[in-house]
Write an enzyme that holds these catalytic residues in place. Structure first.
Site, PDB file in Angstrom:
ATOM      1  N   HIS A 416     -11.282 -21.064  17.965  1.00 51.68           N
ATOM      2  CA  HIS A 416     -12.069 -21.446  16.797  1.00 51.68           C
ATOM      3  C   HIS A 416     -12.230 -22.957  16.755  1.00 51.68           C
ATOM      4  CE1 HIS A 416     -12.250 -17.441  15.363  1.00 51.68           C
ATOM      5  NE2 HIS A 416     -10.971 -17.340  15.022  1.00 51.68           N
ATOM      6  N   CYS A 465     -17.276 -22.765  18.395  1.00 53.37           N
ATOM      7  CA  CYS A 465     -18.420 -22.947  17.505  1.00 53.37           C
ATOM      8  C   CYS A 465     -18.559 -24.408  17.106  1.00 53.37           C
ATOM      9  CB  CYS A 465     -18.264 -22.085  16.265  1.00 53.37           C
ATOM     10  SG  CYS A 465     -18.469 -20.331  16.593  1.00 53.37           S
TER      11      CYS A 465
END
Length: 841
Positions: A416, A465
């Site tokens: 993440h 991301c």
């Protein structure tokens, strides 16, 4: 009895380990009883469990539900209605099996094969009972490939058990080997003509099976007086070195090397430090050489546990038409200058088991694949899974210690992440929900510290991301030098997600799926990434959703394939290499002798720098013992060891998915992860369990305490609080009085951006559009991008994502806060920023 499809040597030769001859008969006896009634069902082989589960899943009235009812009346196993409901929910999972879940529960509660047979007889399902019947013929020891010297003795072994006497016949390729009717094929002495592929056919009545293929490589080596090339214990020994040559253009280049050992060695030739594609045999032949194929050649020789190099030799190629050397000199001078790295170091981090955020799968596969590829490029690789914030910061510190002038440094991160104001943040597994920059690591801060080491190349591959984090409005003060050696490969564009494909098994994320096909290309690193971007653009599943973004200030043709040429600081380089090796030392395998007369082999392997595999193997079993098994237990609670997945009969059952092909067979396997949390030396217990007919087969236990010190990355004590002079100092935000140029809040005028201030790596767009994520249902979150706080719905494709923190911000972006000004920086800033512009795809 033979056929072409059964007798054709395969490209891959089994590396199954063989026991020494003194323990073979004991091993056979132990294995022949693998399906005895006293065997726990959690030790059944995976193929047996799969066949049985499939039969019970497909049967409507004599399947797993009826079996659960029968077992439920057996108080020894206590299968409750809640257990049955849990089993039934497995049908909702891809490849889920209620029967497998029921068998696992029964095994955890002590159910043996005998108990299961009794219950299946009550069930009245003959097809299920047939799954538990042992084969009429089993090959327990496979022949093993070997390389040896002409004149030595060759021995290949194949041992099997059956319900009636077993007969053997050895073949070389498709031809029978005369008078080869015993389990051991002995050729004494062996000659060059004996090299080739061998296989053994085993007959038991009308049933027969073939062993795996074994390759025999015979080397012709002239030995001087008193010289010995005997390979001790099957270990590699180099016996043939390549020789330097001087050729003319158009002639054939032939290089040869050779090593002896068991299993047979693997070969990979290199030129100028770069692996030569498809050059994986002892002899390297390049027909009709050209001028640009001159250079320094050597070969890497390896087995599953060892690696060595031949001498490096010079291959000189002269132009046959050169007069007085002029033409040759012209050609050599026209070649581009070869660039070198003083060393190559890579830190690979894959975070997947998040405590407060969606779990990921792909980082583990991605890190493993890139580790193997980078090692082929002679990178010293540290590969780590599931790190907390302090562990990540300490790992980065250790990575920085390996860097010095001219080193190629590469950082890969999968997990993440998010991006605010042009700065990228990696999210540790213990990050709170929501997280802010203080809980994460800023990539640009790490780049700053790498620049201080005067590295030759800085490569960042960020597989995460890049969405805005609306919970974090802080801006790091990262002041970078002007250097022309920075490359960023972002798995996705600004303000977008990076996806991993949904799958029941383990697959790569989208970025690495295409990166691994190009990483070994001998091209400038930006050219390699350009080609990866083109490949990703053709992938329909993420077209329009994810596109590789490249940012670079690289002014030279630097490639990951560049050879290593140590600089002036050779002693420093050797010291740093020893520091890296310290974190990758495996415990030595050991043989344990128990009072009952049994002998156990305890072995170790590394899946990642912080993941250790332990396996136990019965070498010798007393004749009066009917059953013998060794397992490991009593691990420190600091480590991540699931008791339900310890001591399994196949590597896959315990979560070892990448080493299963290289581990020895007929063992019990245990996977120990999170070694970076180990504070003390690793101590555990090896427990031997045996039964004797004279004692009514009641189990008897013997134990030994084993101390293997601090294995692998545990030696570096990454668990400690963040160290002084760590990367934390450059990750601090300018919003506290001690780190801000003025003490006013972030909206104070003193935080306004001015173009004449010092350079910051901030190249993102200055505004972001707000989006409404409240429309997503839980089902949409599951099928789409698994964002921490909601991301765009990925419709019509099976994909998840390495999420951003949460949503987008409607506030305008801001440049980094200035902390230093100079009148002469404008031109340098403009040149540097222009060199880092987004490359057109």
């Amino acid at each position: 009895m033979t056929s072409d499809n059964l007798l054709s040597p395969g490209a891959g030769v089994s590396l199954t380990q063989q026991s020494d001859s003194s323990g073979k008969l004991c091993l056979l006896a132990a294995m022949s009883e693998s399906l005895e009634r006293s065997t726990k069902i959690n030790l059944l082989r995976e193929p047996t469990v799969k066949r049985l589960s499939d039969v019970l899943d497909k049967s409507s009235n004599k399947g797993w539900r009826k079996l659960g009812e029968i077992v439920g009346h057996d108080r020894r196993f206590n299968v409750s209605s809640d257990d049955m409901e849990m089993c039934s929910l497995k049908v909702l999972e891809i490849d889920g099996s209620p029967s497998r879940m029921l068998l696992r529960l029964m095994g955890q509660r002590g159910c043996t094969t005998g108990h299961l047979v009794d219950h299946l007889q009550t069930l009245g399902n003959p097809e299920a009972l047939q799954c538990l019947k042992p084969s009429a013929l089993q090959i327990l020891i496979q022949p093993q490939s070997v390389a040896l010297i002409s004149g030595h003795n060759l021995r290949l072994s194949c041992n099997a058990v059956g319900k009636s006497p077993v007969q053997y016949q050895w073949f070389k390729s498709k031809e029978e080997v005369p008078n080869s009717f015993s389990p051991d094929l002995v050729i004494s002495p062996v000659h060059l003509k004996d090299a080739g592929f061998y296989i053994c056919r085993v007959n038991c009545g009308e049933v027969f099976e073939f062993s795996q293929w074994a390759q025999v490589d015979v080397l012709d080596v002239a030995m001087s007086c008193g010289q010995s090339y005997q390979s001790l214990g099957g270990r590699l020994k180099l016996v043939i070195q390549p020789q330097s040559q001087q050729l003319y253009v158009g002639e054939n280049l032939q290089l040869e090397c050779g090593a002896v050992g068991r299993p047979i060695p693997r070969y990979q030739w290199h030129r100028n430090g770069v692996p030569i594609p498809s050059a994986t045999k002892r002899k390297l032949t390049i027909p009709h050489v050209m001028q640009d194929q001159h250079g320094r050649y050597r070969c890497e020789i390896s087995s599953s546990t060892e690696r060595m190099w031949t001498n490096e030799v010079d291959i000189v190629i002269d132009d046959v038409y050169a007069i007085g050397g002029g033409s040759s000199d012209f050609l050599l001078n026209s070649l581009p200058e070869q660039l070198y790295a003083t060393d190559k170091v890579a830190l690979l981090i894959g975070n997947l088991s998040y405590q407060n955020h969606p779990q990921l799968k792909a980082p583990m596969v991605d890190v493993y694949d890139l580790t193997n590829l980078l090692r082929q490029l002679n990178f010293q690789v540290v590969s780590l899974l599931d790190l907390t914030e302090s562990e990540m910061r300490n790992a980065v510190d250790e990575f920085l210690l390996l860097l010095h002038k001219g080193v190629y440094g590469l950082l890969y991160y999968a997990g993440h992440g998010y991006e605010n104001y042009g700065n990228s943040f990696m999210v540790p597994v213990d990050a709170p929900n929501p997280y802010q920059s203080a809980n994460c690591l800023c990539v640009q801060s790490i780049l700053k510290l790498m620049q201080e080491k005067e590295t030759g190349l800085n490569v960042f591959l960020l597989d995460m991301c890049r969405k805005r984090n609306i919970h974090d409005d802080r801006t790091p003060n990262v002041v970078l030098r002007v250097t022309a050696n920075i490359v960023f490969g972002y798995a996705t564009c600004q303000d977008a997600e990076a996806f991993e494909l949904s799958s029941s098994g383990f697959t790569n994320g989208v970025f690495v799926k295409f990166l691994k096909k190009r990483l070994l290309d001998d091209e400038k690193i930006t050219v390699v990434l350009d080609r990866v971007a083109e490949d990703m653009g053709q992938f329909n599943a993420t077209k329009g959703k994810q596109a590789l973004e490249i940012r670079s200030s690289l002014s030279e043709r630097r490639a990951l394939t560049d050879p290593i040429l140590p600089g002036d600081s050779v002693d420093l380089a050797n010291t740093l290499s020893r520091h890296w090796a310290k974190a990758h030392e495996l415990p030595e395998s050991m043989c344990l002798n128990f009072d009952c007369g049994a002998q156990i082999k305890l072995g170790f392997a590394a899946e990642f720098s912080n993941v250790l595999v332990i396996y136990t193997h019965i070498v010798k079993k007393p004749e009066d013992m009917s059953f013998c098994q060794a397992h490991v237990t009593d691990f420190s609670q600091e480590l991540d060891v699931d008791p339900k997945e310890m001591n399994r009969e196949t590597p896959e059952e315990t979560g070892i998915y990448f080493l299963s092909g290289s581990l020895p067979q007929h063992c019990l396997y245990t996977r120990v992860s999170s070694l970076q949390k180990l504070r003390e030396e690793l101590v555990f217990t090896v427990c031997l369990q045996g039964t004797f007919p004279a004692m009514d087969d009641d189990p008897v236990h013997w134990t030994k305490s084993i101390n293997i010190g601090k294995p692998l990355i545990a030696r570096l004590d990454l668990y400690r609080p963040v160290r002084r002079n760590s990367c934390l100092q450059t990750c601090l935000m300018p919003h506290s009085p001690c780190h801000s140029p003025c003490h006013s809040p972030c909206h104070s005028p003193c935080h306004s951006p001015r173009p004449e201030h010092h350079l910051y790596l901030n190249l993102q767009h200055s505004t972001h559009q707000a989006q409404d994520y409240s429309r997503l249902s839980p089902q949409q979150h599951y099928l789409g991008a698994v964002g921490g706080g909601g991301d765009s719905f990925y419709e019509n494709h099976e994909a998840g994502s390495y999420d951003s923190a949460a949503g987008l911000s409607s506030s305008p972006g801001r440049l980094s806060t200035p902390i230093e000004a100079t009148d002469d920086i404008k031109e340098l800033q403009a040149v540097f920023i222009n060199s880092l512009q987004l490359q057109e795809q």
